[in-house]
Design a protein around this motif. Structure first.
Motif, short mmCIF file in Angstrom:
data_model
loop_
_atom_site.label_atom_id
_atom_site.label_comp_id
_atom_site.label_asym_id
_atom_site.label_seq_id
_atom_site.Cartn_x
_atom_site.Cartn_y
_atom_site.Cartn_z
N PHE A 308 -57.33 79.93 3.65
CA PHE A 308 -58.49 80.49 4.11
C PHE A 308 -59.13 82.13 3.85
CE2 PHE A 308 -62.34 82.33 6.43
CZ PHE A 308 -63.33 81.64 5.96
N THR A 309 -57.81 82.97 5.11
CA THR A 309 -57.82 84.10 5.30
C THR A 309 -56.95 84.73 3.90
OG1 THR A 309 -55.46 83.80 6.66
CG2 THR A 309 -57.67 84.25 7.49
N HIS A 310 -56.28 83.72 3.02
CA HIS A 310 -55.42 84.31 2.01
C HIS A 310 -54.10 85.84 2.66
CE1 HIS A 310 -55.60 83.36 -2.15
NE2 HIS A 310 -55.30 84.87 -2.78
N MET A 311 -53.85 84.44 3.98
CA MET A 311 -53.02 86.42 4.55
C MET A 311 -51.71 86.39 4.26
SD MET A 311 -51.91 84.11 8.11
CE MET A 311 -52.86 83.76 8.65
N ASP A 312 -51.55 85.28 2.81
CA ASP A 312 -49.58 85.65 2.56
C ASP A 312 -50.04 86.15 0.55
OD1 ASP A 312 -51.39 83.05 1.38
OD2 ASP A 312 -49.46 82.13 1.39
N ARG A 313 -51.28 87.27 -0.55
CA ARG A 313 -51.48 87.19 -1.23
C ARG A 313 -51.52 88.57 -0.71
NH1 ARG A 313 -52.48 82.87 -4.05
NH2 ARG A 313 -51.21 81.16 -3.14
N ALA A 314 -51.08 89.92 -1.86
CA ALA A 314 -52.04 90.59 -2.13
C ALA A 314 -53.08 90.72 -1.92
CB ALA A 314 -51.04 90.93 -3.24
N GLN A 315 -53.96 91.86 -1.95
CA GLN A 315 -55.87 92.46 -1.61
C GLN A 315 -56.43 92.51 -3.21
OE1 GLN A 315 -57.46 91.77 0.85
NE2 GLN A 315 -55.41 90.99 1.31
N ASP A 316 -55.64 91.72 -3.92
CA ASP A 316 -56.28 91.54 -5.22
C ASP A 316 -56.83 90.70 -6.06
OD1 ASP A 316 -53.58 90.72 -6.62
OD2 ASP A 316 -52.83 92.30 -6.86
N LYS A 317 -57.23 90.64 -7.49
CA LYS A 317 -57.87 89.50 -7.89
C LYS A 317 -56.68 88.50 -8.57
CE LYS A 317 -62.16 91.00 -9.04
NZ LYS A 317 -62.99 91.55 -9.99
N GLN A 318 -56.50 87.61 -8.29
CA GLN A 318 -55.85 86.91 -8.41
C GLN A 318 -55.83 84.84 -9.50
OE1 GLN A 318 -53.07 85.68 -5.33
NE2 GLN A 318 -52.21 88.33 -5.17
N TYR A 319 -55.79 84.31 -9.90
CA TYR A 319 -56.21 83.38 -10.02
C TYR A 319 -55.79 82.27 -8.77
CZ TYR A 319 -57.02 84.69 -15.11
OH TYR A 319 -57.11 85.96 -15.65
N ALA A 320 -57.35 81.01 -9.36
CA ALA A 320 -56.95 80.15 -7.62
C ALA A 320 -57.57 79.16 -7.96
CB ALA A 320 -56.87 80.74 -7.05
N ASP A 321 -57.40 77.83 -7.68
CA ASP A 321 -58.83 76.84 -7.69
C ASP A 321 -60.19 76.77 -6.65
OD1 ASP A 321 -59.96 74.98 -7.77
OD2 ASP A 321 -58.26 73.47 -8.13
N ILE A 322 -61.17 77.52 -6.88
CA ILE A 322 -62.09 78.31 -5.58
C ILE A 322 -62.43 76.46 -4.92
CG2 ILE A 322 -63.17 79.70 -7.65
CD1 ILE A 322 -65.38 77.52 -7.64
N HIS A 323 -61.69 75.51 -5.26
CA HIS A 323 -62.26 74.44 -4.49
C HIS A 323 -61.28 74.05 -3.30
CE1 HIS A 323 -63.92 72.43 -8.97
NE2 HIS A 323 -64.26 72.55 -7.80
N ILE A 324 -60.41 74.70 -3.56
CA ILE A 324 -59.98 74.81 -2.15
C ILE A 324 -60.16 75.70 -1.61
CG2 ILE A 324 -57.23 75.51 -1.23
CD1 ILE A 324 -55.55 74.88 -4.32
N GLY A 325 -60.21 76.92 -1.65
CA GLY A 325 -61.28 77.84 -0.54
C GLY A 325 -63.24 76.93 -0.01
N ILE A 326 -63.56 76.57 -1.12
CA ILE A 326 -63.99 75.43 -0.09
C ILE A 326 -63.75 74.65 1.28
CG2 ILE A 326 -66.35 74.32 -1.17
CD1 ILE A 326 -66.66 75.42 -3.20
N ARG A 327 -63.10 73.22 0.40
CA ARG A 327 -63.02 72.66 0.83
C ARG A 327 -61.90 73.30 2.38
NH1 ARG A 327 -60.73 69.74 -3.56
NH2 ARG A 327 -62.54 68.00 -4.21
N ASN A 328 -61.11 74.46 2.31
CA ASN A 328 -60.42 74.72 3.78
C ASN A 328 -61.73 75.77 4.92
OD1 ASN A 328 -57.63 75.04 3.73
ND2 ASN A 328 -57.00 76.51 1.88
N THR A 329 -63.08 76.11 3.59
CA THR A 329 -63.74 76.58 4.70
C THR A 329 -64.91 75.30 5.26
OG1 THR A 329 -64.04 78.36 2.91
CG2 THR A 329 -66.12 77.43 4.67
N LEU A 330 -64.89 74.24 4.60
CA LEU A 330 -65.70 72.42 5.34
C LEU A 330 -64.63 72.33 6.52
CD1 LEU A 330 -66.51 70.99 2.22
CD2 LEU A 330 -67.67 72.51 3.76
N THR A 331 -63.37 72.73 6.14
CA THR A 331 -62.51 71.98 7.33
C THR A 331 -62.28 73.12 8.57
OG1 THR A 331 -60.16 71.18 5.93
CG2 THR A 331 -59.97 72.07 8.23
N MET A 332 -62.75 74.35 8.66
CA MET A 332 -62.73 75.60 9.02
C MET A 332 -64.28 75.91 9.98
SD MET A 332 -60.61 77.81 9.36
CE MET A 332 -60.76 79.58 9.69
N LEU A 333 -64.95 75.05 9.35
CA LEU A 333 -66.22 74.59 10.45
C LEU A 333 -66.81 72.75 10.65
CD1 LEU A 333 -68.51 76.47 7.53
CD2 LEU A 333 -67.67 76.79 10.16
N GLY A 334 -65.52 72.38 9.86
CA GLY A 334 -65.75 70.60 10.24
C GLY A 334 -66.33 70.58 12.11
#
Length: 466
Positions: A308-334
């Protein structure tokens, strides 16, 4: 009281480029005001006045949020505050309070149109002050908005992590006590006269049952009936503790046929000992599985936070599945979702390609929109949150839909404005949707809202290869 002159005003860095005659005009249309320590100059809901020039003393600016005072800045001598030319805000959102004895030189707000018309350099100097103030205040508010969001997520995570952590402690203690009691059943097994092939048949059947993944889920009525049948069978075969061990048998989908199979391989007179030993094994297995599930849940939450925080990635644009971010957000707000009795519907287009984006920033978008939807449904005590994704040519679209009371038509055009909020004082900064819009624009996209009572849709559209 200090006497304010045009020369004194010109000595201030923020006004040193203004002609002295314009500064004199400013003084002629101003008056001195004295405020004692702790006295309020401005409170929420009051009309903005000024500009005010701080001559002597200081004042603090702050807001109340969630019952806590959040201080923005302290202004000392030589600073200009209050209403400025071309200011959009006309009503105060916060408090201004004197620190010590405060002297202000306050300009007549009604004279600002004349200032704009006839005194260009003075107006320009004050607009420069306003620009700097807005930039600093916006940066502070954006940081504050992030901290508030982090606070919400932290509270939810505390509950999310507490449940499995408590379960591990509870089950491990129960397991320890259970294992301390097992020697009695093991002693009975050791004293049995049983052939090796019988031992093999019993243990093979038991471990096959433990490895079974596709258990038939029983309704409460079906479970009660199954327990009664097993208890009756155990009584008929003079097995002690039948009422106690029947529950663990049903947990692992035992039937009468299962018990008959064990009976077939058990020496005469030893059925009770074998079935009690099997029950002990099942109880141990269940507690181990519960501990494993709790540990898995904690690992998933930690992984969700990291992604969710993307703490292990560089702070630039990268390719990723947006569904992972949405599902992680739902987990965080579970926790908040369950607390609000909200049903979540995921209508995802799983064929969507990975998008090129600042994933951590997009997660802020999902957090703000989903959290706002949950808040909107809170008064009803229940609701349905629908999240839909789809592709539109080179764009990806995400829809956040709630069945709350809706956004009134007269404010739908205002909700993305900085500092605008429909939440009560202290519950919102008015920066959440402004931050969302800014991030979406960074991704060369747009965000829109359509709302009516019972159906509000926030649609986010941005380039896949942004």
């Amino acid at each position: 009281m200090q006497t304010v002159t045009a020369s004194w005003l010109k000595s201030l860095e923020i006004l040193n480029s203004v002609p002295e005659e314009q500064l004199q005009w400013l003084l002629d249309n101003s008056e001195d005001n004295i405020f004692e320590d702790g006295e309020f100059l401005m409170q929420p809901g009051e009309p903005m006045s000024g500009p005010h020039i701080t001559v002597d003393g200081s004042m603090r600016f702050f807001m109340l949020q969630s019952g806590f005072r959040r201080e923005f800045t302290v202004v000392g001598p030589g600073n200009v505050t209050g209403y400025l030319p071309f200011s959009r805000g006309k009503i105060s959102k916060g408090y201004a309070q004197a620190i010590g004895r405060l002297q202000l030189r306050s300009f007549n707000t009604e004279m600002i149109p004349e200032m704009i018309k006839n005194h260009y350099e003075l107006t320009q100097a004050l607009v420069n002050i306003m620009t700097t103030r807005v930039r600093d205040f916006t940066a502070l508010q954006q940081q504050n908005e992030k901290m508030m969001a982090l606070g919400k997520l932290s509270a939810g995570l505390a509950h999310e992590l507490n449940n499995p952590a408590s379960a591990i402690v509870r089950d491990s203690l129960t397991l320890k006590k259970h294992l301390e009691q097992e020697p009695e059943s093991i002693k009975a097994i050791f004293t049995m006269k049983i052939e090796p092939e019988q031992v093999t048949a019993i243990t093979k059947s038991l471990f096959e049952l433990l490895d079974e993944k596709n258990f038939t889920r029983l309704s409460l009525k079906q479970r009660t009936k199954r327990e009664d049948e097993i208890i009756e069978w155990l009584d008929e075969h003079e097995v002690e503790n039948g009422y106690d061990i029947a529950e663990s048998f049903v947990d692992f989908n035992f039937t009468i046929d299962t018990l008959e199979a064990f009976k077939k391989h058990t020496p005469e007179g030893n059925l009770m000992h074998v079935l009690n030993w099997i029950s002990d094994m099942l109880v141990t297995e269940k507690m181990v599985r519960d501990i494993q599930e709790s540990a898995r849940r904690i690992a998933e939450l930690v992984s969700s936070v990291k992604t969710f925080t993307h703490m292990d990635r560089a702070q630039d644009k990268q390719y990723a599945d947006i569904h992972i971010g949405i599902r992680n957000t739902l987990t965080m707000l579970g926790y908040k979702i369950r607390k609000g009795n909200i049903n979540v519907v995921e209508d995802f287009d799983e064929t969507l390609p990975e998008v090129k984006a600042l994933i951590g920033e997009l997660n802020q978008v999902w957090t703000n929109l989903i959290d706002n939807a949950i808040d909107a449904m809170e008064p009803a005590g229940k609701g349905t949150l629908t999240i839909k994704t789809r592709r539109d040519r080179e764009f990806v679209e995400v829809f956040i839909v709630d069945d709350g009371p809706g956004v009134p038509p007269d404010i739908q055009t205002l909700i993305f404005d900085p500092f605008f909020t429909t939440k009560e004082m202290g519950k919102g900064t008015g920066m959440g949707l402004e931050v969302v819009q800014r991030i979406v624009k960074q991704h060369r996209g747009s965000i829109k809202v359509k709302s009516e009572p019972g159906h509000t849709v926030f649609s986010v559209c941005f380039l896949i290869d942004g």
